[in-house]
Design an enzyme around this catalytic site. Structure first.
Site, mmCIF file in Angstrom:
data_model
loop_
_atom_site.group_PDB
_atom_site.id
_atom_site.type_symbol
_atom_site.label_atom_id
_atom_site.label_comp_id
_atom_site.label_asym_id
_atom_site.label_seq_id
_atom_site.Cartn_x
_atom_site.Cartn_y
_atom_site.Cartn_z
ATOM 1 N N GLY A 15 41.182 39.377 -96.121
ATOM 2 C CA GLY A 15 41.246 38.549 -97.321
ATOM 3 C C GLY A 15 40.612 39.241 -98.509
ATOM 4 O O GLY A 15 39.581 39.901 -98.379
ATOM 5 N N ARG A 76 46.860 42.679 -93.381
ATOM 6 C CA ARG A 76 46.355 42.654 -92.013
ATOM 7 C C ARG A 76 47.249 43.559 -91.180
ATOM 8 O O ARG A 76 48.468 43.519 -91.295
ATOM 9 C CB ARG A 76 46.331 41.226 -91.474
ATOM 10 N N ASP A 107 34.621 40.402 -91.501
ATOM 11 C CA ASP A 107 34.321 40.704 -90.110
ATOM 12 C C ASP A 107 35.438 41.495 -89.435
ATOM 13 O O ASP A 107 35.180 42.466 -88.714
ATOM 14 C CB ASP A 107 34.073 39.388 -89.357
ATOM 15 N N THR A 129 33.544 39.239 -98.390
ATOM 16 C CA THR A 129 34.256 38.032 -98.000
ATOM 17 C C THR A 129 33.638 36.843 -98.716
ATOM 18 O O THR A 129 32.405 36.729 -98.770
ATOM 19 C CB THR A 129 34.216 37.799 -96.476
ATOM 20 N N ASP A 131 33.447 34.005 -97.687
ATOM 21 C CA ASP A 131 32.910 33.049 -96.720
ATOM 22 C C ASP A 131 31.413 33.240 -96.419
ATOM 23 O O ASP A 131 30.787 32.342 -95.850
ATOM 24 C CB ASP A 131 33.680 33.147 -95.398
ATOM 25 N N ASP A 133 30.095 34.895 -94.124
ATOM 26 C CA ASP A 133 29.970 34.623 -92.688
ATOM 27 C C ASP A 133 29.690 35.871 -91.860
ATOM 28 O O ASP A 133 30.137 35.986 -90.712
ATOM 29 C CB ASP A 133 31.233 33.918 -92.176
ATOM 30 N N ARG A 175 36.440 29.486 -93.578
ATOM 31 C CA ARG A 175 36.842 29.767 -92.207
ATOM 32 C C ARG A 175 35.965 28.963 -91.262
ATOM 33 O O ARG A 175 35.978 27.742 -91.323
ATOM 34 C CB ARG A 175 36.788 31.278 -91.926
#
Length: 327
Positions: A15, A76, A107, A129, A131, A133, A175
């Site tokens: 992303g 991707r 990740d 990212t 996120d 995360d 996510r």
């Protein structure tokens, strides 16, 4: 060591996140400063399989620091999901004579870099990212811009929610992580935040409905509920349940991919630039196979295996603060 280093490649994968271009710019200009050739690889790991790349110079990255998305494009790569594909990618890195590959992404991107490192390719990975995360680092590129983008939307939604005396349920990205939801819940004055890190919080629909009814009895005419995308059913399911159970007009707003775009904030540009500069300088100093991290207020590196396998424990301090301030 930098006298021996001749050529590095940069790619962005997964992303997109605001600030990626600032990192690309910093890597390019730092490397050129030290006499290293830089190649931008298009469309992530997919670009390795097609040698889809171009040499960068300082002018190549002019007027990019303020741009969202990624000038290298992103995709991707299914082939990186199997050992044979990774072997092939590592072979291309050697054939193209890269002394190192610097990846920028989340990740999944870091795991791709780790797989390459296990096949003898020197790598650095920069965490990017929205996120937030990746437990190995306190910050990931794009998070601040995403939160500010969400807050702009939430402020507008709150105006309408107040005018119509309704419940607004806003779903944000993340996510499997609730960082965007928590930050927006605190900064937006939400009455409730549902995040996947909290088991009881994930299925708290009945509790949310009871809270809304209680708030109405106290004279509060509108409510803001934040929902992380990892919550089963999402914002629409919860909004429908609230309206059916209470009769109070409720609306769901799913902010979606607008959170990924936009002009990166000063904070994201600063972190991105320092991540990129640190990656090049640490590699030239002799390090390899590392994740660039921001920890305890400092830029540092961590072994990429340890970084990818790092785990985080949920700390509900911020959630408790949101609930206390919502009363």
């Amino acid at each position: 060591m930098h006298d021996k280093v001749k050529k590095i490649g940069i790619l962005t994968s997964g992303g997109d996140a605001p600030g990626m271009n600032a990192a690309i710019r910093a890597i390019t200009r730092t490397a050129v400063h030290y006499g290293v050739r830089v190649y931008g690889i298009r469309r992530g790991f997919e670009g390795l399989f097609h040698a889809d790349m171009t040499e960068f110079n300082p002018k190549s990255v002019s007027d990019t620091i303020h741009r969202g998305g990624t000038i290298l494009l992103t995709a991707r790569c299914a082939e990186m999901m199997n050992p044979e594909g990774v072997d092939k990618a590592a072979g291309f890195c050697r054939a193209l004579k890269f002394d190192a590959i610097i990846t920028i992404g989340g990740d999944g991107t870091a795991r791709g870099a780790l797989a390459l490192s296990e096949r003898g390719v020197s790598v650095f990975s920069i965490p990017a990212t929205i996120d937030l995360d990746m437990p190995c680092t306190d910050y990931t590129i794009g998070f601040d811009t995403a939160v500010n983008t969400c807050m702009d939307a939430i402020n507008k939604i709150r105006d309408t929610s107040s005018s119509h005396e309704r419940v607004s349920v806003v779903e944000v990205m993340g996510r499997g992580a609730g960082h965007i939801a928590l930050w927006c819940g605190m900064a937006g004055g939400a009455e409730e935040v549902l995040i996947p890190e909290s088991a009881e919080n994930m299925t708290a629909y009945d509790t949310v409905i009871e809270m809304i009814v209680e708030n109405r009895s106290k004279g509060k005419k509108h409510n803001l509920i934040l929902v992380a995308e990892g919550i089963a059913g999402g914002a629409q399911t919860l909004a429908d349940m609230i309206q059916k159970s209470t009769g109070i007009e409720s609306r769901a707003s799913i902010l979606g991919y607008l959170q990924r775009g936009g002009v990166p904030t000063a904070l994201d540009r600063m972190h991105a630039a320092m991540f990129g500069l640190t990656a090049v300088e640490r590699f030239l100093a002799g390090e390899a196979n590392k994740m660039i991290i921001f920890k305890n207020g400092k830029y540092d590196t961590m072994n990429i295996t340890d970084a990818v396998n790092a785990t985080a424990q949920y700390d509900n301090k911020l959630y408790k603060a949101i609930k206390m301030l919502a009363v």
